[in-house]
Design an enzyme around this catalytic site. Structure first.
Site, mmCIF file in Angstrom:
data_model
loop_
_atom_site.group_PDB
_atom_site.id
_atom_site.type_symbol
_atom_site.label_atom_id
_atom_site.label_comp_id
_atom_site.label_asym_id
_atom_site.label_seq_id
_atom_site.Cartn_x
_atom_site.Cartn_y
_atom_site.Cartn_z
ATOM 1 C CE LYS A 213 -3.662 2.248 2.622
ATOM 2 N NZ LYS A 213 -4.608 2.161 3.727
ATOM 3 C CD GLU A 219 9.407 -5.990 7.007
ATOM 4 O OE1 GLU A 219 9.012 -4.909 6.496
ATOM 5 O OE2 GLU A 219 9.383 -6.202 8.227
ATOM 6 N N GLY A 273 -4.610 -2.501 5.068
ATOM 7 C CA GLY A 273 -3.731 -3.587 4.619
ATOM 8 C C GLY A 273 -4.344 -4.966 4.798
ATOM 9 N NE ARG A 274 -6.199 -4.751 10.838
ATOM 10 C CZ ARG A 274 -5.597 -3.565 10.942
ATOM 11 N NH1 ARG A 274 -4.470 -3.345 10.289
ATOM 12 N NH2 ARG A 274 -6.095 -2.615 11.702
ATOM 13 C CD GLU A 359 -1.515 -4.988 11.347
ATOM 14 O OE1 GLU A 359 -0.288 -5.155 11.458
ATOM 15 O OE2 GLU A 359 -2.095 -4.933 10.251
ATOM 16 C CG HIS A 390 -1.149 -36.393 15.091
ATOM 17 N ND1 HIS A 390 -1.036 -37.654 15.653
ATOM 18 C CD2 HIS A 390 -2.213 -36.467 14.249
ATOM 19 C CE1 HIS A 390 -1.958 -38.449 15.148
ATOM 20 N NE2 HIS A 390 -2.689 -37.747 14.295
ATOM 21 C CE LYS A 499 5.599 -1.176 9.872
ATOM 22 N NZ LYS A 499 4.550 -0.572 9.071
HETATM 23 O O1 F6P Z 1 2.413 -4.445 9.812
HETATM 24 C C1 F6P Z 1 1.900 -3.202 9.554
HETATM 25 C C2 F6P Z 1 1.375 -3.065 8.163
HETATM 26 O O2 F6P Z 1 1.100 -1.720 7.952
HETATM 27 C C3 F6P Z 1 0.137 -3.911 7.878
HETATM 28 O O3 F6P Z 1 -1.043 -3.343 8.318
HETATM 29 C C4 F6P Z 1 0.201 -4.057 6.406
HETATM 30 O O4 F6P Z 1 -0.618 -5.094 5.972
HETATM 31 C C5 F6P Z 1 1.677 -4.300 6.216
HETATM 32 O O5 F6P Z 1 2.315 -3.487 7.186
HETATM 33 C C6 F6P Z 1 2.218 -4.005 4.847
HETATM 34 O O6 F6P Z 1 2.108 -2.658 4.502
HETATM 35 P P1 F6P Z 1 2.298 -2.198 3.010
HETATM 36 O O7 F6P Z 1 1.218 -2.808 2.187
HETATM 37 O O8 F6P Z 1 2.201 -0.704 3.032
HETATM 38 O O9 F6P Z 1 3.656 -2.643 2.540
#
Ligand code: F6P
Length: 535
Positions: A213, A219, A273-274, A359, A390, A499
């Site tokens: 987003k 990452e 995001g979620r 979250e 199991h 972060k």
């Molecule tokens: O972990 C925090 C968060 O903002 C989530 O809500 C989101 O799904 C994820 O990081 C990834 O964010 P982005 O889509 O901006 O890379």
């Protein structure tokens, strides 16, 4: 305005809450599931509800008609019906970020006119059509890689909602992949996933879909940069525009990365995001299952949306699931809730729900900025099928923890034989029965106390349509719980501090800068890390 709407009163001050407390103490704390069934031959029917293709059997829960009525009263007194309307009409239910949360618009039909006046909503179908054209062009081989080969290996690069949604859904819908198409994913920070993956990939046939987003997530940026370097190294810099697509709201960052303008798909700040699988974040999934199945996924979610908005509380599946969860969380003191799907293709569903629930509800401050007065955000965990039996079922059957359970059970297999799904069904039913009935024995080690509650969600087959319903069911369940607690489910400020610190530690770890922080343990650990690195 919206702040007041999201439950201005503390739930603990509501009359229904006080009555539930007394009811719990006097009637239910020591109640027995076996006795509840013995007293009511129709209990299994009376405590079941259907919506679309899903049946929720909640009869094996520690509740009575009185409990259900009081829980529904609580939902009404906490203004759940009004909050649902606020959600669907585009009110700023995300009060802390002052914006709507309109994932429901992403799967609505244009004729539903869900929150039409919200900027961006009218563009939903334009982006969807662009996605569909892109997916068809890739699948039909009209749109190929730099060297003219078909793009058959789709790699989703993202994290959190930009990973869990496409990954969970692509695994769940493995049976619906178009022959010849493959789905892969890369999310984690340390880089090993990509290293392992590219050993198996042919760059000429690989399309990376960068899902973010913000397009600023560490990452995703580092994985995308490494993937880009691999493509540039193996096929040349010019190949980047043919081997990367992206879903993001950050057009500037997509420019900088070099994403081909025809391969970019936007979405809007009102998509959390979620809750983003339904937006262009679903592109990698659509690329493997095809547009028709992606549309069915959206249609399934819409079906649950309509049920959620229209069904009366006593028949409203997400509302009932939420209120049962509140009952256990806030009155029985349950700290966790297990999600146990009996179809291995749902193996990432517990992880998906973990983010959705934790979250959204892992918060101690309400939307109106006052501290909460109740426990919120239960811990979600789980595992698919008999793998779980199991592993941790021992604790569920004989342990000291109180763990309510949701069993998720398709009755037909999507790919394996009927006989194998028969085994899965038998195991699932056996477990819910064993948890409830227990087993008396003179041998204390072998006795099962029983009286352990569970709900069962049953449907015919795991399809795009049923998966859409299932995901939307839990999205709305989480929404209702948060309305009760007065918590805003749509922000996630709790992930920011870590972060920020990680960014400030980056240069310290790579030895360029010295540690300026004040944490003695971090300081010592950094010293040891540097020492180990130097030897
Ligand atoms: O972990 C925090 C968060 O903002 C989530 O809500 C989101 O799904 C994820 O990081 C990834 O964010 P982005 O889509 O901006 O890379």
């Amino acid at each position: 305005m919206a702040r007041k709407r999201l439950s201005a009163r503390y739930p603990t001050d509501l009359p229904a809450w006080r009555l539930l407390k007394t009811h719990y103490r006097d009637d239910m704390k020591s109640s027995s599931l076996r006795a509840l069934f013995a007293d009511d031959s129709r209990r299994a029917d009376r405590f079941s509800v259907t919506s679309g293709d899903l049946l929720l059997d909640y009869s094996k829960n520690l509740l009575t008609d009185v409990t259900r009525d009081l829980l529904i009263d609580l939902a009404k007194q906490a203004s759940v019906p009004e909050a649902v309307e606020d959600l669907f009409t585009g009110k700023h239910v995300n009060v802390t970020e002052d914006r709507p949360a309109l994932h429901v618009a992403l799967r609505s039909k244009m004729s539903d006119q869900v929150a039409f006046e919200t900027p961006g909503v009218i563009d939903v179908w334009r982006v969807l059509t662009r996605m569909e054209n892109f997916v068809t062009a890739v699948q039909e081989g009209e749109l190929r890689g730099h060297t003219g080969q078909c793009l058959t290996d789709i790699v989703n690069i993202g994290i959190g909602g930009s990973d869990l949604g496409p990954v969970m859904a692509s695994r769940a819908l493995r049976h619906f992949w178009r022959p010849g198409m493959n789905f892969h994913s890369v999310s984690n920070i340390d880089g090993t996933q990509l290293v392992d993956l590219i050993e198996t990939l042919n760059p000429e046939q690989t399309l990376f879909v960068v899902c973010s987003k913000t397009f600023t997530t560490q990452e995703t940026k580092s994985n995308a940069t490494a993937a880009r370097a691999w493509v540039a190294e193996t096929l040349g810099e010019d190949a980047v525009r043919d081997h990367f697509a992206a879903a993001s709201t950050n057009h500037e960052a997509m420019d900088t990365f070099g994403i081909n303008p025809d391969y970019r798909f936007g979405f809007w700040d009102w998509v959390g995001g979620r809750y983003s699988l339904w937006s262009s974040i679903g592109l990698s999934l659509a690329l493997v299952i095809g547009t028709e199945h992606f549309q069915s996924l959206l249609a399934g979610a819409r079906r649950m949306d309509m049920h959620f908005r229209q069904a009366p509380p006593e028949e409203n599946m997400p509302l009932l699931l939420a209120m049962i969860s509140v009952w256990y969380n806030n009155f029985f003191g349950a700290e966790t809730h297990a999600i146990l799907p009996y179809d291995n293709r749902l193996d990432r569903f517990p992880a998906y729900l973990q983010q959705l629930q934790m979250e959204s509800s892992g918060k101690g401050v309400r939307g109106d900025s006052r501290p909460v007065t109740t426990a919120t955000g239960q811990i979600i965990w789980g595992e698919a099928g008999s793998n779980a039996q199991h592993s941790f079922y021992q604790l569920l059957h004989q342990g000291t923890r109180f763990v309510p359970v949701d069993f998720i059970l398709p009755v037909r297999s999507s790919g394996a034989t009927t006989a194998r799904q028969d085994l899965a069904i038998a195991n699932c039913l056996a477990q819910s029965e064993a948890l409830m009935e227990g087993h008396e024995s003179d041998d204390t080690y072998r006795a099962h106390p029983g009286n352990r509650p569970s709900s069962t969600i049953l449907f015919e087959r795991l399809t795009p349509e049923t998966l859409g319903q299932l995901i939307a069911l839990y999205e709305h369940k989480v929404f209702v719980e948060n309305v009760i607690w007065g918590v805003n489910p749509f922000d996630q400020f709790g992930v920011e501090l870590g972060k920020k610190l990680a960014t400030s530690l980056e240069d310290v770890v790579s030895a360029e800068k010295s540690y300026k922080g004040r944490n003695p343990s971090t300081h010592r650990l950094l010293e040891r890390i540097k020492k180990l690195r130097s030897t």
